[in-house]
Every structure is written in C-alpha cells, then in structure tokens.
Design a protein around this motif. Structure first.
Motif, short mmCIF file in Angstrom:
data_model
loop_
_atom_site.label_atom_id
_atom_site.label_comp_id
_atom_site.label_asym_id
_atom_site.label_seq_id
_atom_site.Cartn_x
_atom_site.Cartn_y
_atom_site.Cartn_z
N PRO A 76 -29.11 2.24 -42.39
CA PRO A 76 -27.72 1.55 -42.08
C PRO A 76 -27.18 2.13 -40.58
N PRO A 77 -26.08 1.42 -40.14
CA PRO A 77 -25.71 1.75 -38.66
C PRO A 77 -25.50 3.35 -38.52
N GLN A 78 -24.85 4.09 -39.31
CA GLN A 78 -24.43 5.44 -38.89
C GLN A 78 -25.79 6.35 -38.72
N PRO A 79 -26.61 6.28 -39.67
CA PRO A 79 -27.87 7.19 -39.47
C PRO A 79 -28.77 6.71 -38.34
N SER A 80 -28.71 5.35 -38.02
CA SER A 80 -29.46 4.75 -37.05
C SER A 80 -28.79 5.08 -35.56
N MET A 81 -27.52 5.29 -35.53
CA MET A 81 -27.00 5.99 -34.15
C MET A 81 -27.41 7.40 -34.16
N ARG A 82 -27.46 8.17 -35.05
CA ARG A 82 -27.79 9.41 -35.15
C ARG A 82 -29.24 9.55 -34.53
N LEU A 83 -30.22 8.75 -35.05
CA LEU A 83 -31.64 8.67 -34.49
C LEU A 83 -31.71 8.50 -32.97
N ILE A 84 -30.60 7.48 -32.51
CA ILE A 84 -30.69 7.22 -31.10
C ILE A 84 -30.00 8.49 -30.40
N THR A 85 -29.06 9.02 -30.70
CA THR A 85 -28.44 9.85 -30.04
C THR A 85 -29.36 11.18 -29.96
N ASP A 86 -30.26 11.46 -31.28
CA ASP A 86 -31.21 12.57 -30.97
C ASP A 86 -32.41 12.33 -30.01
N VAL A 87 -32.62 10.97 -29.66
CA VAL A 87 -33.62 10.78 -28.72
C VAL A 87 -32.97 11.01 -27.52
N PHE A 88 -31.56 10.74 -27.24
CA PHE A 88 -31.01 10.94 -25.97
C PHE A 88 -31.10 12.23 -25.48
N ALA A 89 -30.72 13.28 -26.50
CA ALA A 89 -30.68 14.60 -26.32
C ALA A 89 -32.13 15.21 -25.98
N TYR A 90 -32.75 14.85 -26.95
CA TYR A 90 -34.27 15.32 -26.53
C TYR A 90 -34.97 14.94 -25.48
N CYS A 91 -34.89 13.57 -25.16
CA CYS A 91 -35.26 13.15 -23.76
C CYS A 91 -35.05 13.76 -22.53
N ALA A 92 -33.31 14.10 -22.74
CA ALA A 92 -32.66 14.63 -21.47
C ALA A 92 -33.47 16.16 -21.26
N GLU A 93 -33.97 16.80 -22.25
CA GLU A 93 -34.49 18.25 -22.01
C GLU A 93 -36.15 18.02 -21.86
N HIS A 94 -36.63 17.22 -22.52
CA HIS A 94 -38.35 17.19 -22.51
C HIS A 94 -38.79 15.91 -22.05
N VAL A 95 -38.32 14.85 -21.89
CA VAL A 95 -38.77 13.61 -21.29
C VAL A 95 -37.96 13.00 -20.29
N PRO A 96 -37.50 13.72 -19.31
CA PRO A 96 -36.22 13.38 -18.40
C PRO A 96 -36.58 11.99 -17.65
N LYS A 97 -37.94 11.65 -17.38
CA LYS A 97 -38.09 10.19 -16.73
C LYS A 97 -38.14 9.19 -17.74
N TRP A 98 -37.72 9.36 -18.88
CA TRP A 98 -37.81 8.03 -19.71
C TRP A 98 -36.62 7.61 -20.07
N ASN A 99 -36.69 6.27 -19.96
CA ASN A 99 -35.52 5.44 -20.33
C ASN A 99 -35.13 5.48 -21.93
N THR A 100 -34.18 6.23 -22.20
CA THR A 100 -34.04 6.42 -23.77
C THR A 100 -33.64 5.24 -24.65
N ILE A 101 -33.09 3.99 -23.92
CA ILE A 101 -32.63 3.13 -24.57
C ILE A 101 -32.71 1.87 -23.73
N SER A 102 -32.87 0.80 -24.24
CA SER A 102 -32.87 -0.62 -23.29
C SER A 102 -31.87 -1.34 -24.08
N ILE A 103 -30.48 -1.11 -23.69
CA ILE A 103 -29.54 -1.93 -24.45
C ILE A 103 -29.70 -3.49 -24.12
N SER A 104 -30.07 -4.36 -25.18
CA SER A 104 -30.55 -5.70 -25.13
C SER A 104 -29.78 -6.72 -25.45
N GLY A 105 -29.43 -7.55 -24.33
CA GLY A 105 -28.77 -8.92 -24.69
C GLY A 105 -29.66 -9.96 -24.88
#
Lengths: 550, 136
Positions: free
Chosen positions: A207-236
C-alpha cells in the motif's frame, strides 16, 4: 534601466560561463555550420521586453528554462541509454556488452514482471511471465551473472524497478563490493517511483504508506552510503503511456515529486541533503513543439517548487534533471519502419528540450521486444542527431521562439492548475488513493481513441495510408525453455545456500519493518545471504500487506 | 436473446498496462453491452470463476507482456474443464501475427491487435454471440 539590467545579466552569464570552460571544456574548439558560419554558444533576444528574459533566464541558472547547464551539449552530449533486458541474466549481459561496444554510454536494465512485483521465477504467479518483458532476477547470483565483466566504477546503470527497488539496489551494491567498487563510487538510477505505479503502470506490491517509507529509507541510506546514486526517477513516462496529455504528464509527475519531497522532509531529512539526487523521467510523443515546451515548462516549474515551496537553497536541488524515452504507445504495428521516423522526431524534441539522457524506441516494439538490428537502428538515430544534425552545437536553439515560449508558459500554467487541484485533494498520495489521476487519464485516453477511430487524429499507416498486404518483420522471441531453466536455477540456489542465515536475515528484516529502522541495511543483509527477491518481498508483505486498487 | 450481451474484460498475468482494457470496456458499454472489468493480475482460474459466476457471453483477454501463449489457452482449457466452453473468448494486446494461429487452435475466437477499432471488436462480438445462439 531595464535594458541595462538584461545586458548586465547577460554579461555576467557570459563571464561566468567562460571562466568555467577550463574546468568543463566544450567538445570542440569552435562550432561551425557546413557553410563555415560560426555557431554561438547561446543566442539571446535583444531584450526589448525585459519581463520575458527574466521569465526565461539563462541556461545553467534559475529558473533553468533554457537548460540546467550553461553549455549544455556543447560541453557533453546526453547519455545514450537504451533500455534492455530479456530472458536470462547471461543473455541480457550479452546484449549489454553489445550495446556498450556499439557506443552506448550507460546501461538501462529492464526486469521481468515477476521480479518487478516481487515473485520468484517458480512462484505460481510468475507462470508465463519469466524473462518476457525483461530479465529474470531471483537472487544476488543472477545479478552477479547480469553484471559479469561490466566494471561498475566505469558505467552508470539505470534500473527500472519500483516496488522492490531497495532489493535490487542492495544487490547492485553487493556486486559492486565483490568487484572491489565501494558504494560511494557507484553511479546510476533506480526508478523507485511507486506513485506512478498506482496511477499508470500497475507493478505495485505494498500500500502507499509503507511504499513511501521504503522510498524515503533509500533517500536516507544513499545520502550517506551511495551519494552518486539517483535515488528516484520520478516518472511521467508511464502516465503518458496510459493516455495522459503532455500537460497532465508534467502536472502529475511534479505532484508526485512534491509528495516524495514532503515524505522525506517529514521523515526528518533536510531538503538539500536529498533533493540534488532526485531525477525525472519523461516521455516524448509526436507533437514536436508541445513536447519541447513540455520539458522547458517542467524544468522551470520544478525550480520554482523547490525554491519557493520547499525553501531549498542548494541550486542543485532546483535543477530538474531528466531521462527521456520516446513514446512506445505512439508506435504502430502497421508498417513498422515508419516508427523509425516517429522516434527520430520524438528524440529530436527531447534533445531540443534539454534532456540529460535518452532512450530511443526500436521500430518493432509495437510487435515484440526489439531485435538486435532494430535496437541498433534506434541507437544510431540518437547518434545521427548528436553528431550529424548540428542541433547539439548551441544551447536551447528554440529559446525565444514566440511559439515555443508561449507554449511553455501555457503548459506551465495549466500544470499549476492541476497541482493546485491535487493539493486540494490532500496531495498526490491521497489523490491516488481517491483515483483522481487515474480517472483524469482514462477520460483523455478515451477521447484520443475516439478521435483516432473517427479519423480526426491521423495515424499514418494505421487509420490513413494503409497497406493491404503487409509483410511481417522477423521478431525477437524469448526461448520458452528459459522459464524452466530459471525455475531450476532458483530451486538449486535454495538447496545450496546457508538456509539458517537466510531465515535469520529475513526475520530481522520483518522486525525492522514492524518498527521504524531504516530498512536498507536489513535488506542488504538478506541479499548477501542469497535470500531471493520473492522471499524478501514476502517478508515485507507479511508486515505491510498488499495494495488493493479502488 | 432478450438481455444485453455480457462481457468480462480481463487482465491475466502480471501485466499492468490496462489502457486498452479500460478503453474497450468503456467502448463496449457505449455499444449497449454489460461489461465487467476484473482489474489487474488475475489468474486464469480466477477469470474463469468470475466468468461463470457472472454468466457472461464473452471473455475479452488483454495481455501486453508476451505471456499470452501460456495464459490464453489456460483460460479456454479451464472453461472446457468446467463445461463452460460456450463462453466466447477473444484476446488483444501486443501479440505477434505468427502466434495467432496457435491461439485460435486453442479456442480463442479472434485476436485483435493494435490498430483495431473498438467498433470492429463490438461488431465481432455481436456476430459471434448471434452465431452461438443459432447453434443452441
């Protein structure tokens, strides 16, 4: 007074750009037409109307209407990133190596539907789908085969994966470690955009709420450990393929973007910490000028949103960087060679709109997955635009065109109206839950179909200029034996690995999912224990449940 | 037949692209038919159960992922097994011409690929239902 202001601003831009040239040199010493006419870096009007230039600005400067870099393709061409993947990891690995040899500059992985929806190849739900629309990845072992011989410190890899994005990213990180490439050197993108799955593409799990958490977890993890990674590609892209207009594509994509930024801020992240790693993905359809204007409008609108709505201060947070794919749904099964022409027009619009990376569709995609030959023609299309057409030799060549600027303004205004409507509905997550975007897109899709059937909208070769006896081109086929082999492979892996370690890491993941820990380190532990995509996603399903559409 | 034609529009397998299914569902409704749409990710068994329960005349299957050769014949097989093979099954999506004879051999009455108008599909359904009525 106003005239001088423009002159000052232009002078300032010129000096700044000149001084950055030693650090970011252009591709050539000088750019000339075949007649020997020198092509300038940037063409500007004479600023008779100062409000216009302020609205449009200069490339590489807020609000980035004319592009996010001051020299754009004079400095570096866009990344030519052809989406590929089918069958087994080995087969896809061969296609990747072929495309790299042919001059492609980035990888883009297509996963099969079971992988995208978190089922192993031997799951009953996977029957008939294994290896069909992309490569089948069940475990780290498959990922190792997929990336064999591809130096992860030298290529950037885009992965079209959404619901289980964190699982596939964890696998990529693990393969990098095995190659001796630390995670902070990895470059690439995971799509990781779940909202458009509910709206348009259907490969959701939770469902949307836990999905949003998975996404923000990736943002936070990558900011620290995978800084050159594009953490999302917001898709039209998929919103458009589902039938939306260009305006809706911009509006719904940016509305989703707003929802991700809000979720991350709410999770305690600083906007300038993650926003520079947000990237976008747009479509390019046939209406040449509307498409060009769409990209320019999206860039300007996002810059405003980030600066004014979210108070971002880092200019990189304001810049909308995007990948473009030409429009799959615009291609016809009839007279497939005509699709090469459509793709050329669409790719040209993406380049004139300032895209950072581009996928050109193959001519046979309305029939099946591309053959090697048709994939090569699609790549050559980009190379001809890049190296022969001259459109990459000056920045934003259509900037200042009365028509393009008026269309850009109009698309922006109409997109703003949609975003306001979505705000009124409580934001994108809530609008998705209420089915608002889905209904709006469906309404337009139906209207388009009616116009095509009535002949009001002409589709060459399909509703006009048809051929009676059409020869069928040779098609790419996925070997039906692949599914059986992949099933045997995942079952043999389960028998070989350390089962206890798998169970422990899965149990730890479940406990973390019930709490508030960042899930990425737990997923990484599961992946390294060779837990499968299906097992990891089932563990999360047990805690989060599955999404049921309205 | 004195009731409207009933059609089940179904998305078998994992393919999530339902623009075509939604368009055809609406177009058939506009043609006066009663249409039920299953939503995404239906197994052949679920589709057959719904079709029987809803007493439909026609099942329209839509698939763009390439799994049609597995999924469509499974639907007709299950219909036969459950004595419901009077239900007409048609298909659509990204389906290569060369697969169409195979699908027809397995009881798919017609396959509509990209470029077919909704009117053509509706006309086919009417005719097929009429032909079936004449047989019984």
């Amino acid at each position: 007074m106003t005239k001088r202001t423009f002159d000052d601003a232009y002078q300032e831009w010129k000096e700044k750009t000149e001084s950055s040239l030693t650090k970011f040199p252009e591709r050539k010493q000088s750019f000339v037409t075949p007649s020997g006419i020198e092509v300038d870096r940037l063409y500007v009007g004479n600023a008779e109307n100062p409000s216009d230039w302020e609205r449009i600005g200069f490339p590489g400067e807020y609000p980035y209407t004319r592009g996010i870099r001051p020299t754009m393709y004079r400095g570096r061409l866009w990344t030519m990133r052809q989406y590929a993947g089918f069958g087994s990891a080995e087969e896809t690995n061969r296609r990747f190596r072929y495309l790299l040899e042919q001059g492609q500059t980035g990888l883009s992985v297509a996963f099969d539907l079971p992988t995208q929806i978190g089922y192993d190849s031997d799951d009953p739900m996977a029957k008939g789908e294994v290896g069909k629309v992309g490569v089948a990845i069940d475990s780290l072992e498959d990922m190792e085969r997929l990336l064999e011989g591809i130096p992860l410190d030298q290529v950037s890899t885009s992965m079209t994966i959404n619901a289980p994005a964190s699982v596939l990213l964890a696998m990529y990180i693990a393969v990098g470690e095995k190659q001796g490439v630390p995670s902070h050197q990895l470059r690439g993108t995971i799509q990781n955009d779940i909202l458009k799955e509910y709206i348009a593409r259907g490969t959701y799990i939770f469902p949307p709420q836990p999905s949003m958490r998975l996404i923000t977890d990736v943002f936070a993890y990558c900011a620290e450990h995978v800084p050159k990674w594009n953490t999302i590609s917001i898709s039209g892209y998929h919103i458009r393929e589902a039938g939306s207009t260009a305006v809706q594509e911009v509006a719904f994509t940016l509305a989703n973007g707003i929802a991700y930024v809000e979720a991350a801020v709410k999770a305690g992240l600083d906007v300038d910490q993650f926003a520079p790693r947000l990237s976008f993905f747009f479509n390019a359809h046939n209406h040449f000028f509307e498409e060009i204007a769409k990209f320019r409008a999206a860039r300007r609108l996002w810059a405003r949103i980030m600066r004014e709505r979210f108070g971002a201060r880092d200019p990189r947070s304001w810049q909308l960087r995007f990948h473009t794919q030409t429009g799959g749904s615009t291609l016809t099964a009839q007279q497939p060679d005509n699709n090469i022409v459509r793709v050329t027009l669409q790719a040209l619009a993406a380049v004139l709109g300032g895209t950072q990376s581009l996928h050109t569709n193959a001519r046979d995609e309305a029939l099946a997955l591309p053959t090697e030959e048709s994939a090569r023609i699609a790549l050559r299309t980009q190379q001809i635009i890049a190296y022969e057409s001259g459109v990459a030799d000056t920045v934003d060549p259509l900037g200042g065109s009365y028509f393009v600027e008026a269309l850009t303004d109009r698309i922006e205004e109409e997109a703003v109206r949609y975003i306001q409507k979505i705000d009124d509905l409580g934001g994108a997550v809530s609008a998705v839950e209420q089915g608002y975007m889905q209904r709006e897109i469906h309404r337009v899709a139906l209207e388009t179909q009616r116009r095509i059937e009535s002949g009001e909208e002409v589709v060459v070769g399909m509703n006009r200029f048809r051929l009676e006896d059409e020869p069928q081109p040779p098609l790419h086929r996925v070997d039906p034996a692949l599914e059986r082999k992949q099933v045997e492979r995942v079952q043999s892996l389960r028998a070989r690995r350390d089962g206890q370690r798998v169970q422990e890491t899965l149990a730890a993941l479940k406990r973390a999912a019930e709490g508030t820990d960042n899930l990425m380190p737990h997923i990484l532990a599961c992946v390294k224990a060779y837990a499968t995509v299906g097992e990891i996603c089932h563990a999360l399903r047990d805690v989060f449940g599955e999404y049921q559409p309205v | 037949m004195n009731r409207p034609i009933r059609v089940l529009v179904a998305k078998p397998g994992l393919d999530g692209h339902d623009r075509g299914a939604l368009i055809i569902a609406q177009a058939l409704r506009d043609e006066g038919m009663e249409v039920i749409y299953t939503g995404l990710r239906q197994s052949p068994a679920q589709i057959v159960a719904t079709a029987i329960q809803e007493d439909v005349d026609v099942i329209g299957l839509s698939c763009l992922s390439g799994a049609h050769n597995e999924l469509f014949p499974e639907v007709t097989r299950l219909l036969k097994e459950q004595g419901a093979d009077d239900i007409i099954v048609i298909g659509g999506g990204v389906i290569p011409q060369e697969d169409i004879p195979f699908l027809k051999q397995h009881g798919i009455a017609e396959v509509f690929t990209s470029g077919t108008t909704t009117k053509e599909t509706a006309a086919f359904i009417r005719q097929a239902v009429k032909a079936r009525e004449a047989q019984t």
